[in-house]
Design a protein around this motif. Sequence first.
Motif, PDB file in Angstrom:
ATOM      1  N   ARG A   1       0.803  -1.215   0.000  1.00 33.46           N
ATOM      2  CA  ARG A   1       0.000   0.000   0.000  1.00 33.46           C
ATOM      3  C   ARG A   1       0.837   1.266   0.000  1.00 33.46           C
ATOM      4  N   LEU A   2       1.936   1.246   0.700  1.00 34.84           N
ATOM      5  CA  LEU A   2       2.754   2.448   0.793  1.00 34.84           C
ATOM      6  C   LEU A   2       3.616   2.673  -0.442  1.00 34.84           C
ATOM      7  N   ARG A   3       3.774   1.664  -1.255  1.00 31.70           N
ATOM      8  CA  ARG A   3       4.611   1.780  -2.443  1.00 31.70           C
ATOM      9  C   ARG A   3       3.840   2.403  -3.590  1.00 31.70           C
ATOM     10  N   GLN A   4       4.559   3.153  -4.391  1.00 33.08           N
ATOM     11  CA  GLN A   4       3.945   3.792  -5.555  1.00 33.08           C
ATOM     12  C   GLN A   4       4.085   2.869  -6.763  1.00 33.08           C
ATOM     13  N   SER A   5       3.189   3.034  -7.714  1.00 33.36           N
ATOM     14  CA  SER A   5       3.299   2.319  -8.976  1.00 33.36           C
ATOM     15  C   SER A   5       2.843   3.258 -10.083  1.00 33.36           C
TER      16      SER A   5
ATOM     17  N   SER B   1      -1.241   6.873   4.292  1.00 32.28           N
ATOM     18  CA  SER B   1      -0.204   7.306   5.226  1.00 32.28           C
ATOM     19  C   SER B   1       0.352   6.097   5.975  1.00 32.28           C
ATOM     20  N   PHE B   2       1.514   6.285   6.565  1.00 29.75           N
ATOM     21  CA  PHE B   2       2.108   5.216   7.358  1.00 29.75           C
ATOM     22  C   PHE B   2       1.224   4.892   8.554  1.00 29.75           C
TER      23      PHE B   2
ATOM     24  N   THR C   1      -2.346   0.939  11.211  1.00 30.86           N
ATOM     25  CA  THR C   1      -3.659   0.500  11.677  1.00 30.86           C
ATOM     26  C   THR C   1      -4.027  -0.848  11.074  1.00 30.86           C
ATOM     27  N   LEU C   2      -3.762  -1.018   9.797  1.00 28.53           N
ATOM     28  CA  LEU C   2      -4.034  -2.299   9.140  1.00 28.53           C
ATOM     29  C   LEU C   2      -3.230  -3.424   9.774  1.00 28.53           C
TER      30      LEU C   2
END
Length: 166
Positions: free
Chosen positions: A1-5, A85-86, A91-92
Motif C-alpha cells: 500500500r505504501l509503495r507507488q506504482s 499514510s504510514f 492501523t491495518l
Amino acid sequence: RLRQSTKPEDKVFGLVGLVDGYDEQIINYGTTVRSIYEDYMSSMIKSSGTLDALTHVVGAHNLLLDTETDILVPSWAPNWAATTSFELFRTLLYRQDYLELYNTSGGYSYRFLPKTRGLLALQGVFWDTISSVGEEFGDEPCPKNALILKSWYSMTSTELSGGNYI
C-alpha cells in the motif's frame, strides 16, 4: 500500500507472481481498475475461505477518490490506489494481530451468491439480536484497549477465567 506504482493496476498485478494459487492469466490491462480490485478481493475471500480480507478495508478513507486516479471502489474492496499514510498502514497491521480473536461465523461457512458488479453478496445466517454495544475498539495503545476488552467481557456477564464464554 505504501509503495507507488506507475499504473494503479500494478498494485494488484505486481503481486500475482508472489502469491501461491494465482494464475498470471488474470493480468489484463484492458479491464477497469475498479473491476481488478473487486475481482482480486473476491478471489482473496474465496481462496482463504474466510472474510478476513475485509480487514484490509479502511473506513471512510477507502471511499475517497484518489485525486490522481479518480478510482472509486465499493466499500468492501480496498482502494489500493488511494494515497495511504504510514499511520493508516500501521492501523491495518494492528488489526491483523487481533484477527484470531474473532469468529463471528460460529463455525458456519459462507456462500457466495450470484455476482453483481459492485456488490459482495454472501448468504448469511441470522444469529441473534444485538441488545447492547460497548465502547469502540480503536487504534489506541494497549492499556486503553485492554480496558475496553474487559468491559466487553463484563457485558457478557462472564468471568475472565480463560474458559468458554457466552
